[in-house]
Design a protein around this motif. Structure first.
Motif, PDB file in Angstrom:
ATOM      1  N   ALA A  91      -3.288  13.992 -10.057  1.00 29.93           N
ATOM      2  CA  ALA A  91      -2.870  15.092 -10.932  1.00 29.93           C
ATOM      3  C   ALA A  91      -3.910  16.202 -10.948  1.00 29.93           C
ATOM      4  CB  ALA A  91      -2.630  14.556 -12.347  1.00 29.93           C
ATOM      5  N   ARG A  92      -5.177  15.855 -11.008  1.00 28.95           N
ATOM      6  CA  ARG A  92      -6.228  16.881 -11.034  1.00 28.95           C
ATOM      7  C   ARG A  92      -6.279  17.652  -9.715  1.00 28.95           C
ATOM      8  NH1 ARG A  92     -12.001  15.781 -13.565  1.00 28.95           N
ATOM      9  NH2 ARG A  92     -10.777  16.470 -15.347  1.00 28.95           N
ATOM     10  N   LEU A 110       2.968  15.486 -12.745  1.00 23.38           N
ATOM     11  CA  LEU A 110       2.128  15.932 -13.855  1.00 23.38           C
ATOM     12  C   LEU A 110       1.166  17.038 -13.420  1.00 23.38           C
ATOM     13  CD1 LEU A 110       1.380  12.498 -15.554  1.00 23.38           C
ATOM     14  CD2 LEU A 110       3.038  14.250 -16.235  1.00 23.38           C
ATOM     15  N   GLY A 111       0.676  16.967 -12.173  1.00 21.14           N
ATOM     16  CA  GLY A 111      -0.213  18.008 -11.677  1.00 21.14           C
ATOM     17  C   GLY A 111       0.484  19.350 -11.552  1.00 21.14           C
ATOM     18  N   ILE A 112       1.727  19.340 -11.069  1.00 16.59           N
ATOM     19  CA  ILE A 112       2.486  20.587 -10.949  1.00 16.59           C
ATOM     20  C   ILE A 112       2.786  21.164 -12.330  1.00 16.59           C
ATOM     21  CG2 ILE A 112       4.732  21.525 -10.281  1.00 16.59           C
ATOM     22  CD1 ILE A 112       4.684  19.649  -7.875  1.00 16.59           C
ATOM     23  N   MET A 113       3.164  20.295 -13.266  1.00 18.29           N
ATOM     24  CA  MET A 113       3.441  20.774 -14.630  1.00 18.29           C
ATOM     25  C   MET A 113       2.196  21.385 -15.261  1.00 18.29           C
ATOM     26  SD  MET A 113       5.840  17.674 -16.072  1.00 18.29           S
ATOM     27  CE  MET A 113       5.778  18.348 -17.729  1.00 18.29           C
ATOM     28  N   MET A 137      -4.292  17.303 -18.994  1.00 20.21           N
ATOM     29  CA  MET A 137      -5.651  17.231 -18.454  1.00 20.21           C
ATOM     30  C   MET A 137      -6.587  16.434 -19.349  1.00 20.21           C
ATOM     31  SD  MET A 137      -5.102  18.480 -15.662  1.00 20.21           S
ATOM     32  CE  MET A 137      -6.766  18.141 -15.083  1.00 20.21           C
ATOM     33  N   ARG A 138      -6.347  16.429 -20.661  1.00 17.52           N
ATOM     34  CA  ARG A 138      -7.187  15.594 -21.521  1.00 17.52           C
ATOM     35  C   ARG A 138      -6.900  14.113 -21.267  1.00 17.52           C
ATOM     36  NH1 ARG A 138      -8.363  20.006 -21.740  1.00 17.52           N
ATOM     37  NH2 ARG A 138      -9.451  19.126 -19.954  1.00 17.52           N
ATOM     38  N   VAL A 139      -5.639  13.784 -21.010  1.00 17.05           N
ATOM     39  CA  VAL A 139      -5.302  12.406 -20.636  1.00 17.05           C
ATOM     40  C   VAL A 139      -5.946  12.057 -19.292  1.00 17.05           C
ATOM     41  CG1 VAL A 139      -3.432  10.812 -20.048  1.00 17.05           C
ATOM     42  CG2 VAL A 139      -3.143  12.426 -21.934  1.00 17.05           C
ATOM     43  N   VAL A 140      -5.913  13.006 -18.359  1.00 25.09           N
ATOM     44  CA  VAL A 140      -6.548  12.790 -17.053  1.00 25.09           C
ATOM     45  C   VAL A 140      -8.041  12.556 -17.218  1.00 25.09           C
ATOM     46  CG1 VAL A 140      -7.175  13.932 -14.884  1.00 25.09           C
ATOM     47  CG2 VAL A 140      -4.823  14.041 -15.722  1.00 25.09           C
ATOM     48  N   ALA A 188       0.832  -1.201   0.000  1.00 23.26           N
ATOM     49  CA  ALA A 188       0.000   0.000   0.000  1.00 23.26           C
ATOM     50  C   ALA A 188       0.872   1.259   0.000  1.00 23.26           C
ATOM     51  CB  ALA A 188      -0.933  -0.009   1.202  1.00 23.26           C
ATOM     52  N   LEU A 189       1.940   1.262   0.777  1.00 17.78           N
ATOM     53  CA  LEU A 189       2.834   2.419   0.813  1.00 17.78           C
ATOM     54  C   LEU A 189       3.560   2.602  -0.515  1.00 17.78           C
ATOM     55  CD1 LEU A 189       4.356   2.058   4.401  1.00 17.78           C
ATOM     56  CD2 LEU A 189       2.662   3.722   3.628  1.00 17.78           C
ATOM     57  N   LEU A 190       3.990   1.495  -1.129  1.00 16.91           N
ATOM     58  CA  LEU A 190       4.639   1.595  -2.440  1.00 16.91           C
ATOM     59  C   LEU A 190       3.671   2.150  -3.486  1.00 16.91           C
ATOM     60  CD1 LEU A 190       6.733  -1.703  -2.657  1.00 16.91           C
ATOM     61  CD2 LEU A 190       7.599   0.638  -2.466  1.00 16.91           C
ATOM     62  N   THR A 191       2.433   1.677  -3.431  1.00 16.45           N
ATOM     63  CA  THR A 191       1.418   2.184  -4.354  1.00 16.45           C
ATOM     64  C   THR A 191       1.187   3.669  -4.153  1.00 16.45           C
ATOM     65  OG1 THR A 191       0.313   0.034  -4.405  1.00 16.45           O
ATOM     66  CG2 THR A 191      -0.977   1.936  -5.096  1.00 16.45           C
ATOM     67  N   MET A 192       1.109   4.083  -2.893  1.00 14.87           N
ATOM     68  CA  MET A 192       0.899   5.490  -2.581  1.00 14.87           C
ATOM     69  C   MET A 192       2.060   6.342  -3.088  1.00 14.87           C
ATOM     70  SD  MET A 192       2.012   7.989  -0.250  1.00 14.87           S
ATOM     71  CE  MET A 192       2.545   7.097   1.204  1.00 14.87           C
ATOM     72  N   LEU A 193       3.299   5.887  -2.873  1.00 14.40           N
ATOM     73  CA  LEU A 193       4.465   6.655  -3.324  1.00 14.40           C
ATOM     74  C   LEU A 193       4.487   6.774  -4.840  1.00 14.40           C
ATOM     75  CD1 LEU A 193       7.246   5.223  -0.962  1.00 14.40           C
ATOM     76  CD2 LEU A 193       6.168   7.476  -0.853  1.00 14.40           C
ATOM     77  N   GLY A 194       4.121   5.690  -5.528  1.00 17.88           N
ATOM     78  CA  GLY A 194       4.083   5.747  -6.984  1.00 17.88           C
ATOM     79  C   GLY A 194       3.023   6.690  -7.511  1.00 17.88           C
ATOM     80  N   THR A 195       1.821   6.621  -6.951  1.00 17.49           N
ATOM     81  CA  THR A 195       0.741   7.488  -7.421  1.00 17.49           C
ATOM     82  C   THR A 195       0.994   8.946  -7.079  1.00 17.49           C
ATOM     83  OG1 THR A 195      -0.482   6.969  -5.379  1.00 17.49           O
ATOM     84  CG2 THR A 195      -1.030   5.706  -7.334  1.00 17.49           C
TER      85      THR A 195
END
Length: 274
Positions: free
Chosen positions: A150-151, A92-95, A108-111, A78-85
């Motif tokens: 990202a959103r 991508l959200g910051i960009m 955002m269209r991909v999102v 669960a922690l590995l999944t959280m770090l990856g997401t």
């Protein structure tokens, strides 16, 4: 912030509880009373006792030992999944929130496309395409969840990108990298902490669900979802087998959800007062 944290009893208790659970998982070889893989068919479905505090399963294995060892894959994955997401989603959200224009439109269209599909069905599809393994479970969860991150993070970045301290850095010629990592990223750290703590609970449920369906951690590895999968085979004859792993999942997920609410109160008290 430190004073607010220690004055928030829920935050202190939940963080302490998670640390204790993680420590128990790390020290599983020392704390577990029996080998979680050792079978004893003649001693299957043993009652609760001092030797077997939670009894034994259908193969005579100590349920408590398997529950303790199960902390590692359940919480660790669960922690590995959280770090990856959170890593992919934050990048991508910051960009998208800072550069705007074409970069924002593409991301955002991909999102939007990713969020248009039911997440659980997409996880099953990815695992089905890549094959059944722990690595593919993590990849599937990260692949589905990053768009939501990202959103949310893009919205937070847009609130800060035009603030005076960011505009001043642009005026004096600071590089974009400096603005992103020294101004914007610290500004959304509180949001990331809350989202991450809430997301761990989601990841635990998702990984346990996949293991319960036979698509995640495979037997005989002790993992709470896999333990439920094994217990369902004897649901009618010995339903008690599902109690220990089921309660463990519910308690840990509730703890992370409470932690997320408490961290929000600690990190952003003005927003809570509103």
């Amino acid at each position: 912030m430190r004073e607010r944290f220690f004055h928030n009893r829920t935050a202190v208790m939940t963080v302490l509880f998670v640390l204790i659970i993680a420590t128990i998982g790390i020290l599983a070889p020392v704390l577990a009373p029996h080998d979680p893989y050792e079978t004893d068919i003649l001693n299957k479905f043993a009652k609760y006792s001092l030797e077997y505090p939670l009894g034994t399963d259908h193969l005579g294995r100590c349920v408590l030992s398997r529950l303790i060892y199960g902390i590692r894959p359940t919480l660790g994955l669960a922690l590995l999944t959280m770090l990856g997401t959170i890593g992919l989603g934050a990048l991508l959200g910051i960009m998208a929130g800072y550069f705007r224009g074409v970069v924002e439109e593409v991301i955002m269209r991909v999102v939007d496309v990713m969020l248009s599909f039911p997440s659980q069905i997409m996880v099953f599809a990815v695992v089905g395409l890549l094959g059944i393994s722990v690595q593919n479970v993590i990849i599937a969860n990260v692949f589905i969840k990053w768009a939501w991150y990202a959103r949310m993070i893009r919205t937070g970045v847009m609130q800060y990108r035009d603030r005076n301290f960011v505009q001043f850095s642009r005026c004096v010629g600071m590089p974009e990298r400096f603005i992103l990592f020294r101004h914007l990223l610290p500004s959304i750290t509180s949001d990331l902490a809350v989202l991450a703590s809430l997301d761990v609970g989601w990841a635990i449920i998702n990984i346990s669900t996949l293991s319960f369906l036979g698509l995640g951690v495979q037997a005989p590895t002790p993992e709470w979802g896999a333990m439920l999968n094994e217990a369902k085979e004897v649901l009618t004859s010995n339903p008690v087998q599902m109690i220990a792993p089921g309660v463990a999942i519910v308690v840990l997920v509730c703890c992370f959800n409470l932690m997320g609410d408490a961290l929000r109160d600690v990190l952003d008290p003005k927003e809570v007062e509103k």
